[in-house]
Structure formats: C-alpha cells, structure tokens
Write a protein that holds these residues in place. Structure first.
Motif, PDB file in Angstrom:
ATOM      1  N   MET A   1      14.711  67.937  41.348  1.00  0.00           N
ATOM      2  CA  MET A   1      15.041  69.029  40.291  1.00  0.00           C
ATOM      3  C   MET A   1      16.322  70.326  40.800  1.00  0.00           C
ATOM      4  SD  MET A   1      10.881  70.074  40.481  1.00  0.00           S
ATOM      5  CE  MET A   1      10.731  72.077  39.691  1.00  0.00           C
ATOM      6  N   ALA A   2      16.377  70.046  42.193  1.00  0.00           N
ATOM      7  CA  ALA A   2      16.757  71.335  42.471  1.00  0.00           C
ATOM      8  C   ALA A   2      18.540  71.062  41.722  1.00  0.00           C
ATOM      9  CB  ALA A   2      17.491  70.799  43.943  1.00  0.00           C
ATOM     10  N   LYS A   3      19.081  69.530  42.180  1.00  0.00           N
ATOM     11  CA  LYS A   3      19.776  68.466  41.462  1.00  0.00           C
ATOM     12  C   LYS A   3      20.163  69.290  40.144  1.00  0.00           C
ATOM     13  CE  LYS A   3      22.831  64.117  41.849  1.00  0.00           C
ATOM     14  NZ  LYS A   3      22.808  62.648  41.741  1.00  0.00           N
ATOM     15  N   ALA A   4      19.498  69.134  39.092  1.00  0.00           N
ATOM     16  CA  ALA A   4      19.760  69.637  37.515  1.00  0.00           C
ATOM     17  C   ALA A   4      19.667  70.631  37.877  1.00  0.00           C
ATOM     18  CB  ALA A   4      18.131  69.621  36.949  1.00  0.00           C
ATOM     19  N   ALA A   5      18.814  71.924  38.698  1.00  0.00           N
ATOM     20  CA  ALA A   5      19.710  73.099  38.605  1.00  0.00           C
ATOM     21  C   ALA A   5      20.848  73.823  38.731  1.00  0.00           C
ATOM     22  CB  ALA A   5      18.349  73.629  39.164  1.00  0.00           C
ATOM     23  N   LEU A   6      21.352  72.641  40.240  1.00  0.00           N
ATOM     24  CA  LEU A   6      22.769  72.519  40.059  1.00  0.00           C
ATOM     25  C   LEU A   6      23.171  72.395  39.606  1.00  0.00           C
ATOM     26  CD1 LEU A   6      25.046  73.572  42.566  1.00  0.00           C
ATOM     27  CD2 LEU A   6      24.563  71.249  43.375  1.00  0.00           C
ATOM     28  N   SER A   7      22.923  71.393  39.039  1.00  0.00           N
ATOM     29  CA  SER A   7      24.946  70.281  37.803  1.00  0.00           C
ATOM     30  C   SER A   7      24.258  72.046  36.549  1.00  0.00           C
ATOM     31  CB  SER A   7      23.728  69.547  37.181  1.00  0.00           C
ATOM     32  OG  SER A   7      24.516  68.237  38.352  1.00  0.00           O
ATOM     33  N   TYR A   8      23.236  72.157  36.489  1.00  0.00           N
ATOM     34  CA  TYR A   8      23.002  73.437  35.056  1.00  0.00           C
ATOM     35  C   TYR A   8      23.903  74.806  35.439  1.00  0.00           C
ATOM     36  CZ  TYR A   8      21.778  77.130  32.380  1.00  0.00           C
ATOM     37  OH  TYR A   8      21.412  78.575  31.012  1.00  0.00           O
ATOM     38  N   TYR A   9      23.986  75.127  36.401  1.00  0.00           N
ATOM     39  CA  TYR A   9      24.366  75.873  37.253  1.00  0.00           C
ATOM     40  C   TYR A   9      25.928  75.968  37.255  1.00  0.00           C
ATOM     41  CZ  TYR A   9      25.782  80.002  40.721  1.00  0.00           C
ATOM     42  OH  TYR A   9      26.647  80.982  41.261  1.00  0.00           O
ATOM     43  N   ILE A  10      27.035  74.905  38.078  1.00  0.00           N
ATOM     44  CA  ILE A  10      28.115  73.829  37.621  1.00  0.00           C
ATOM     45  C   ILE A  10      28.319  74.658  36.008  1.00  0.00           C
ATOM     46  CG2 ILE A  10      29.654  73.007  38.331  1.00  0.00           C
ATOM     47  CD1 ILE A  10      27.489  72.337  40.459  1.00  0.00           C
ATOM     48  N   ALA A  11      27.436  73.873  35.024  1.00  0.00           N
ATOM     49  CA  ALA A  11      27.826  73.978  33.673  1.00  0.00           C
ATOM     50  C   ALA A  11      28.206  75.699  33.871  1.00  0.00           C
ATOM     51  CB  ALA A  11      27.461  72.626  34.074  1.00  0.00           C
TER      52      ALA A  11
ATOM     53  N   LYS B   1      23.266  69.728  52.257  1.00  0.00           N
ATOM     54  CA  LYS B   1      22.408  69.822  53.340  1.00  0.00           C
ATOM     55  C   LYS B   1      20.706  70.616  53.324  1.00  0.00           C
ATOM     56  CE  LYS B   1      26.760  71.760  56.051  1.00  0.00           C
ATOM     57  NZ  LYS B   1      27.523  72.779  56.509  1.00  0.00           N
ATOM     58  N   LYS B   2      20.809  71.103  52.116  1.00  0.00           N
ATOM     59  CA  LYS B   2      19.419  71.751  51.827  1.00  0.00           C
ATOM     60  C   LYS B   2      18.435  70.564  51.695  1.00  0.00           C
ATOM     61  CE  LYS B   2      20.754  76.166  51.943  1.00  0.00           C
ATOM     62  NZ  LYS B   2      20.739  77.329  50.791  1.00  0.00           N
ATOM     63  N   ALA B   3      18.907  69.635  50.517  1.00  0.00           N
ATOM     64  CA  ALA B   3      18.602  68.820  49.623  1.00  0.00           C
ATOM     65  C   ALA B   3      18.349  67.115  50.439  1.00  0.00           C
ATOM     66  CB  ALA B   3      19.167  68.160  48.597  1.00  0.00           C
TER      67      ALA B   3
ATOM     68  N   ALA C   1      41.500  77.656  41.029  1.00  0.00           N
ATOM     69  CA  ALA C   1      41.144  77.443  43.003  1.00  0.00           C
ATOM     70  C   ALA C   1      39.758  78.529  43.342  1.00  0.00           C
ATOM     71  CB  ALA C   1      42.230  77.698  43.223  1.00  0.00           C
ATOM     72  N   TYR C   2      39.367  79.239  42.552  1.00  0.00           N
ATOM     73  CA  TYR C   2      38.052  80.321  42.506  1.00  0.00           C
ATOM     74  C   TYR C   2      37.214  79.316  42.812  1.00  0.00           C
ATOM     75  CZ  TYR C   2      34.736  83.402  43.365  1.00  0.00           C
ATOM     76  OH  TYR C   2      33.129  84.008  44.243  1.00  0.00           O
ATOM     77  N   ASN C   3      36.898  78.868  41.644  1.00  0.00           N
ATOM     78  CA  ASN C   3      35.894  78.454  40.680  1.00  0.00           C
ATOM     79  C   ASN C   3      35.862  76.562  41.863  1.00  0.00           C
ATOM     80  OD1 ASN C   3      34.991  79.895  38.944  1.00  0.00           O
ATOM     81  ND2 ASN C   3      36.430  79.470  37.059  1.00  0.00           N
ATOM     82  N   LYS C   4      37.232  76.221  42.133  1.00  0.00           N
ATOM     83  CA  LYS C   4      36.837  75.032  42.716  1.00  0.00           C
ATOM     84  C   LYS C   4      36.383  74.951  44.056  1.00  0.00           C
ATOM     85  CE  LYS C   4      37.974  70.272  43.286  1.00  0.00           C
ATOM     86  NZ  LYS C   4      37.358  70.190  44.333  1.00  0.00           N
ATOM     87  N   GLU C   5      36.857  75.892  44.552  1.00  0.00           N
ATOM     88  CA  GLU C   5      36.266  76.259  46.172  1.00  0.00           C
ATOM     89  C   GLU C   5      35.450  76.733  46.504  1.00  0.00           C
ATOM     90  OE1 GLU C   5      38.835  78.009  48.725  1.00  0.00           O
ATOM     91  OE2 GLU C   5      40.711  77.807  48.138  1.00  0.00           O
ATOM     92  N   PHE C   6      34.403  77.363  44.991  1.00  0.00           N
ATOM     93  CA  PHE C   6      33.021  78.299  45.548  1.00  0.00           C
ATOM     94  C   PHE C   6      32.367  76.811  44.603  1.00  0.00           C
ATOM     95  CE2 PHE C   6      29.644  79.940  42.707  1.00  0.00           C
ATOM     96  CZ  PHE C   6      29.171  81.387  43.908  1.00  0.00           C
ATOM     97  N   GLU C   7      32.331  75.928  43.922  1.00  0.00           N
ATOM     98  CA  GLU C   7      31.618  75.045  43.246  1.00  0.00           C
ATOM     99  C   GLU C   7      31.809  74.096  45.022  1.00  0.00           C
ATOM    100  OE1 GLU C   7      32.127  70.744  40.309  1.00  0.00           O
ATOM    101  OE2 GLU C   7      33.341  73.650  40.343  1.00  0.00           O
ATOM    102  N   ASP C   8      32.771  74.115  45.293  1.00  0.00           N
ATOM    103  CA  ASP C   8      32.771  72.524  46.747  1.00  0.00           C
ATOM    104  C   ASP C   8      31.637  73.233  47.659  1.00  0.00           C
ATOM    105  OD1 ASP C   8      34.520  71.190  45.373  1.00  0.00           O
ATOM    106  OD2 ASP C   8      36.123  72.266  46.647  1.00  0.00           O
ATOM    107  N   ALA C   9      31.591  74.527  47.760  1.00  0.00           N
ATOM    108  CA  ALA C   9      30.505  74.911  48.748  1.00  0.00           C
ATOM    109  C   ALA C   9      29.523  74.886  48.815  1.00  0.00           C
ATOM    110  CB  ALA C   9      31.071  76.443  49.200  1.00  0.00           C
ATOM    111  N   LEU C  10      29.277  75.177  47.122  1.00  0.00           N
ATOM    112  CA  LEU C  10      28.324  75.120  46.351  1.00  0.00           C
ATOM    113  C   LEU C  10      27.320  74.013  47.141  1.00  0.00           C
ATOM    114  CD1 LEU C  10      26.400  77.043  45.035  1.00  0.00           C
ATOM    115  CD2 LEU C  10      26.961  76.181  42.809  1.00  0.00           C
ATOM    116  N   LYS C  11      28.370  72.785  46.717  1.00  0.00           N
ATOM    117  CA  LYS C  11      27.636  71.187  46.706  1.00  0.00           C
ATOM    118  C   LYS C  11      27.481  70.886  48.344  1.00  0.00           C
ATOM    119  CE  LYS C  11      29.902  69.747  42.889  1.00  0.00           C
ATOM    120  NZ  LYS C  11      31.094  68.234  42.145  1.00  0.00           N
ATOM    121  N   GLU C  12      27.852  71.409  48.768  1.00  0.00           N
ATOM    122  CA  GLU C  12      28.458  71.346  50.506  1.00  0.00           C
ATOM    123  C   GLU C  12      26.609  71.474  51.093  1.00  0.00           C
ATOM    124  OE1 GLU C  12      30.016  72.083  54.231  1.00  0.00           O
ATOM    125  OE2 GLU C  12      31.279  72.123  52.948  1.00  0.00           O
TER     126      GLU C  12
END
Length: 264
Positions: free
Chosen positions: A111-121, A99-101, A84-95
């Motif tokens: 590039m930012a999208k690829a970095a985000l995908s790697y971080y989540i993985a 906003k910034k993208a 549940a922690y990871n799901k909420e954190f991931e949702d907040a990260l994507k949101e």
C-alpha cells in the motif's frame, strides 16, 4: 538629424533607470487565531527573483531556469534546474521509503509502495493532467481596496459556489515589466508549488491573465473555518544591484539532501 539623435539619447538616459527599475516588495502572512506572522521580502529585476524569509533565501532566474536555495545560518546552498530538484527529491523520497518499508508487514508495504508511486507521478506531472474536475470559477467580484497604498481589485475563486480564495490584484504594481510571473508560476509548478494550488483549466487560464494584468497584493484562503491571509505591506520601485542575485563566495554548495529542504 544629429540634434534629433542627441535628443533621443538624452530622453533614453533620463528614463532608462525607470524603464529598467526593479522592485522590492514586503509581505506578511498569518492564520486566524495564531500570533505567529511570517514575513517575506521579494527582490525583482531582469527576470530574476530573490525571496528572503526566516532561515531561507531562494533565488529564481528565469533567464537560465535556475533555482537556488540558501541557508544563511549554515552558509550552504543548492543550485540546479527544476529537473535536477525533482530527481534529487525523488531519490531522497525513495531512500526514506525503503528504510521505513523494511519494517512494515507485506500488505502495508504494498500500500505504501502504491502511494509512493502515485505521489512521484503527480510530482512529475508537468503537463498538469491531474487537474481537478470541480465546479470551479475565478471571477471579478467588483470589490476594490487600497493595499500598501495601491488600488487593488478582488477576484474570487469559487468551488461548488462557495468562496475558497480571494486574489487581490493591483495593476499599478507592474512587476511583469521586469519579471514574467506566468513563466515563474510554470517553474514553480514543475517543482510542485504553483502559486494558486490546483485549478481546473478554466480557472487556471483566468489566473494566468490576472498575473499578466498586475501584482498579487493579497490572498485570503478559506479552509473549513480557518482563514489564512497573505498581504503586501510595502512596495518600492528602484534599480537594484545585480550582486544581490548571486550566491556569496563563502557559501558551500551541497546536495538537496544535505541542505535538508523538504526532506521526507
């Protein structure tokens, strides 16, 4: 026979408080050259841990695999599983990313999208498949010292033959009798916060054995020319009131985003 049972019962009554005692441990940490010293207080009992630090109280229950974060100044808390922690954190990260993208040029956005995908993985890598392939060993150095009045032995983590971290273990502080440190480390890894950072498979196995052997009384991390020290200052063994592991009734339950913990 009855007398023997009475004798066994008497022995049990006499020693059960010791057998089921909890632990209260205080520690401090600071970085070389910094006047600021962080302090923490740990309570261990019955597979539960309460960690009190400035502005934040954390509770980990290995019986139910539940995590609780409390902000005493605001009387609010978050409670849930590692998933549940990871799901909420991931949702907040994507949101936050979205906003910034929107304001980024196309190339930078990709590039930012690829970095985000790697971080989540990496964050969701519960099988630890991204372990480093460095020349890394964790060995007993033979050095010993007294820390908070307890004998401790030093184990050194060497990366490419250079000392990167010291782990001082005391076998006389048997927290494992009431709280499984290896299970706790696995729980921390699930939310991206292992006790020893990124270790290769060999060093990680040695670290598991150390956690089983005794309590981590002191760590010294070497990062370039900066040294970061964490050291136990007080150890007390006593029976704890289980109420200390409960959320106060006046606290309000909130989302991780509202709690504001580790928000991007």
């Amino acid at each position: 026979m009855i007398k023997n049972f009475r004798l066994i019962g008497l022995i049990w009554l006499l020693f059960s408080p010791i057998l089921h005692a909890g632990w209260i441990i205080k520690e401090k940490s600071n970085e070389d050259g910094s006047k600021y010293k962080a302090t923490r207080k740990y309570y261990y009992q019955d597979q539960q841990l309460k960690l009190v630090e400035k502005g934040l109280i954390s509770i980990f229950d290995l019986n139910t695999q539940t995590i609780i974060f409390m902000l005493p100044d605001k009387a609010i808390y978050w409670q849930g599983s590692a998933k549940a922690y990871n799901k909420e954190f991931e949702d907040a990260l994507k949101e936050s990313f979205q906003k910034k993208a929107d304001s980024l040029p196309d190339v930078e956005r990709e590039m930012a999208k690829a970095a985000l995908s790697y971080y989540i993985a990496v964050m969701n890598d519960s099988n630890r498949t991204n372990q480093p392939l460095l020349d890394m060993v964790l060995i007993n150095t033979g050095k010993k010292a007294k820390i908070a009045g307890r004998e401790a032995a030093m184990y050194g983590l060497y990366v490419n033959k250079a000392l990167k971290e010291e782990f001082w273990i005391s076998e006389s502080v048997n927290v494992n009798s009431t709280f499984d440190m290896n299970r706790f480390n696995i729980l921390l890894q699930l939310i991206g916060n292992g006790m020893a950072g990124d270790l290769n498979k060999e060093a990680e196995q040695v670290f598991k054995e150390l956690l089983q052997k005794g309590y981590l009384m002191k760590t010294v991390e070497y990062n370039n020319k900066i040294r970061f020290l964490t050291e136990v200052t007080e150890v007390k063994e006593k029976k704890l009131n289980n109420k200390i592991f409960l959320v106060p009734g006046k606290y309000r339950k909130v989302s991780l985003k509202e709690l504001g913990l580790n928000q991007p």
